[in-house]
Design an enzyme around this catalytic site. Structure first.
Site, PDB file in Angstrom:
ATOM      1  N   ARG A  37       0.159  -0.902  -0.411  1.00  0.00           N
ATOM      2  CA  ARG A  37       0.046   0.432  -0.073  1.00  0.00           C
ATOM      3  C   ARG A  37       0.757   1.474   0.093  1.00  0.00           C
ATOM      4  O   ARG A  37       0.834   2.189   0.663  1.00  0.00           O
ATOM      5  CB  ARG A  37      -0.776  -0.333   1.272  1.00  0.00           C
ATOM      6  CG  ARG A  37      -2.254   0.725   0.494  1.00  0.00           C
ATOM      7  CD  ARG A  37      -3.411  -0.162   1.697  1.00  0.00           C
ATOM      8  NE  ARG A  37      -3.777  -1.751   2.324  1.00  0.00           N
ATOM      9  CZ  ARG A  37      -4.346  -1.539   3.850  1.00  0.00           C
ATOM     10  NH1 ARG A  37      -3.903  -0.501   4.763  1.00  0.00           N
ATOM     11  NH2 ARG A  37      -4.572  -2.549   3.783  1.00  0.00           N
ATOM     12  N   ARG A  41      -2.966   6.794   0.899  1.00  0.00           N
ATOM     13  CA  ARG A  41      -3.713   7.735   1.409  1.00  0.00           C
ATOM     14  C   ARG A  41      -3.585   8.604   2.489  1.00  0.00           C
ATOM     15  O   ARG A  41      -3.311  10.045   2.642  1.00  0.00           O
ATOM     16  CB  ARG A  41      -5.682   7.080   1.703  1.00  0.00           C
ATOM     17  CG  ARG A  41      -6.220   6.815   1.275  1.00  0.00           C
ATOM     18  CD  ARG A  41      -7.564   6.713   2.292  1.00  0.00           C
ATOM     19  NE  ARG A  41      -7.556   5.201   2.397  1.00  0.00           N
ATOM     20  CZ  ARG A  41      -8.061   4.831   2.856  1.00  0.00           C
ATOM     21  NH1 ARG A  41      -9.411   5.559   3.372  1.00  0.00           N
ATOM     22  NH2 ARG A  41      -8.102   3.864   4.392  1.00  0.00           N
ATOM     23  N   ARG A  50      -6.618  11.567  -5.730  1.00  0.00           N
ATOM     24  CA  ARG A  50      -8.090  10.424  -5.864  1.00  0.00           C
ATOM     25  C   ARG A  50      -9.580  11.693  -5.569  1.00  0.00           C
ATOM     26  O   ARG A  50     -10.459  10.833  -5.443  1.00  0.00           O
ATOM     27  CB  ARG A  50      -7.775   9.699  -4.588  1.00  0.00           C
ATOM     28  CG  ARG A  50      -7.176   8.422  -5.307  1.00  0.00           C
ATOM     29  CD  ARG A  50      -7.912   7.037  -5.917  1.00  0.00           C
ATOM     30  NE  ARG A  50      -8.774   6.639  -4.720  1.00  0.00           N
ATOM     31  CZ  ARG A  50     -10.580   7.302  -5.208  1.00  0.00           C
ATOM     32  NH1 ARG A  50     -10.854   7.545  -5.705  1.00  0.00           N
ATOM     33  NH2 ARG A  50     -11.168   6.515  -4.114  1.00  0.00           N
ATOM     34  N   ASP A  86      -7.055  -2.746  -7.482  1.00  0.00           N
ATOM     35  CA  ASP A  86      -6.952  -3.624  -6.272  1.00  0.00           C
ATOM     36  C   ASP A  86      -7.529  -4.997  -6.191  1.00  0.00           C
ATOM     37  O   ASP A  86      -7.806  -5.312  -7.849  1.00  0.00           O
ATOM     38  CB  ASP A  86      -8.665  -3.094  -5.787  1.00  0.00           C
ATOM     39  CG  ASP A  86      -9.656  -3.263  -4.399  1.00  0.00           C
ATOM     40  OD1 ASP A  86      -9.876  -4.227  -4.177  1.00  0.00           O
ATOM     41  OD2 ASP A  86      -8.807  -2.957  -3.572  1.00  0.00           O
ATOM     42  N   TYR A 164     -14.749 -12.285   0.258  1.00  0.00           N
ATOM     43  CA  TYR A 164     -15.722 -11.410   0.274  1.00  0.00           C
ATOM     44  C   TYR A 164     -16.890 -11.268  -0.374  1.00  0.00           C
ATOM     45  O   TYR A 164     -17.455 -10.701  -0.149  1.00  0.00           O
ATOM     46  CB  TYR A 164     -14.533 -10.447  -1.156  1.00  0.00           C
ATOM     47  CG  TYR A 164     -13.712  -9.207   0.299  1.00  0.00           C
ATOM     48  CD1 TYR A 164     -13.941  -8.791   0.631  1.00  0.00           C
ATOM     49  CD2 TYR A 164     -12.284  -9.473   0.227  1.00  0.00           C
ATOM     50  CE1 TYR A 164     -12.632  -7.318   1.732  1.00  0.00           C
ATOM     51  CE2 TYR A 164     -10.697  -8.696   0.910  1.00  0.00           C
ATOM     52  CZ  TYR A 164     -11.574  -7.515   1.737  1.00  0.00           C
ATOM     53  OH  TYR A 164     -10.710  -6.845   2.083  1.00  0.00           O
TER      54      TYR A 164
END
Length: 367
Positions: A37, A41, A50, A86, A164
């Site tokens: 990652r 962010r 983004r 992703d 998921y």
């Protein structure tokens, strides 16, 4: 998609191959480092790029994926880039709808509830048609990197994707997905096999597009015990490594190093070391010496600083890195975190981590 994506030629010459050499078990002057990652962010420029964009729309824009992948490399002397994407693009390719809900994370509008729901999934997936935007992003990024560092491609592993698809999003217990393993073992294997086939084609397509290494994320391994992991995760992890390698050979594509990262699966480290991957990634809950003892000398290890260690003062980060390097040794080793960077970690502290790995590993190698 233009044929250029399937067999791109004329990539810039690689200038820093430290990460690839470490992955293959060759000697390195310093220990290579990258962060899961790392395009994330915690970087203000990432948040700016983004802003106002739908998450999966960003994933489908090769230009934005390229920009986000390159951002951390402008700041830090990392030894590898990992394509911004992703793991849930694979369930999307199977025909499931996934949306990113703010404050909640990825959410499936219609998760799999009954065995009959498997019939709604695409049984044959043309990865170029469904996931070609990822291949385009990889090709564009590989050119834009100008050979600075290698580019890593990735996918989620079948059990993690399955969990998921049934839970419909994140879960602390994975009870719905695990109940399938107990109640519907055959249907579970059917789904896992379908996922393994798609993941294989997807990873091969990433190499054709220019990925120079591949990581398989079995992020939800820790929800399984040793027996369920043996039955429902490991066979597919093994099959993917084997199938990817044989397809790369068939298509005369480079045999790139492969990394398996099964979070919280210490109980399976010995098996993972023999699953056909050059590198075994580790989370922060295992001691380096113990991981080495279990995996033997024939695989490279990757990891495993606790991401929360980056909240510590910079001097402390340096000490923790030094201790980690002493535990793993500087060779056959790729420094990383034991999981992805958190959004509120200071970029300066990420820089301190990267620099400490380089400085301490060079010092240890000299002496």
């Amino acid at each position: 998609i233009c044929s250029f994506v399937r067999s791109p030629k004329g990539f810039p010459k690689l200038k820093n191959d430290t990460f690839l050499r470490a992955a293959r078990g060759e000697e390195t002057e310093h220990t290579p480092v990258w962060c899961m990652r790392q395009a994330g962010r915690y970087l203000p420029e990432f948040r700016e790029t983004r802003a106002g964009q739908d998450f999966f729309a960003t994933c489908r824009s090769p230009k934005l994926c390229c920009e986000l992948t390159l951002q951390p490399l402008r700041r830090f002397p990392l030894d590898a880039a990992i394509i911004f994407s992703d793991i849930l693009v694979v369930p999307q390719a199977l025909g499931m709808e996934v949306v990113m809900v703010s404050g909640k994370g990825p959410t499936f509008t219609e998760p799999l509830k009954e065995v009959e729901d498997l019939l709604k999934l695409r049984q044959k997936v043309d990865v170029t048609a469904e996931l070609g935007y990822v291949f385009q992003a990889i090709t564009l990024t590989r050119h834009s990197l100008e050979g600075r560092v290698p580019l890593i491609g990735f996918s989620g592993a079948p059990w993690t994707l399955m969990s998921y698809m049934i839970e419909g999003g994140g879960s602390t217990t994975m009870a719905k997905a695990k109940s399938w393993l107990y109640r519907h073992p055959e249907a579970s294997h059917q789904l896992l096999r379908l996922l393994a086939n798609v993941v294989t084609d997807y990873l091969v397509g990433q190499v054709a597009a220019g990925a120079q290494a591949l990581q398989l994320f079995e992020s939800h391994a820790g929800h399984l015990g040793p027996e369920q992991f043996q039955d429902f995760a490991l066979p597919y992890i093994r099959d993917i490594a084997q199938a990817v390698k044989s397809k790369l050979k068939e298509e005369a594509l480079p045999l790139v190093p492969m990394i398996i990262f099964a979070k919280d699966a210490h109980y399976a480290l010995r098996d993972l070391a023999h699953a056909g991957y050059e590198v075994v990634g580790l989370d922060w809950t295992i001691r380096p010496q113990e991981a080495r003892a279990q995996t033997g000398k024939d695989v490279t290890l990757q990891g495993n600083l606790d991401p929360c260690a980056l909240y510590a003062p910079k001097e402390k980060i340096g000490e923790l890195v030094k201790k980690m390097l002493e535990g793993f040794g500087t060779q056959r080793y790729i420094a990383n975190l034991g999981h992805g960077l958190y959004p509120d970690i200071s970029p300066e502290h990420v820089g301190a981590f990267v620099e400490a790995v380089h400085a301490h590993s060079r010092h240890i190698n000299k002496h």
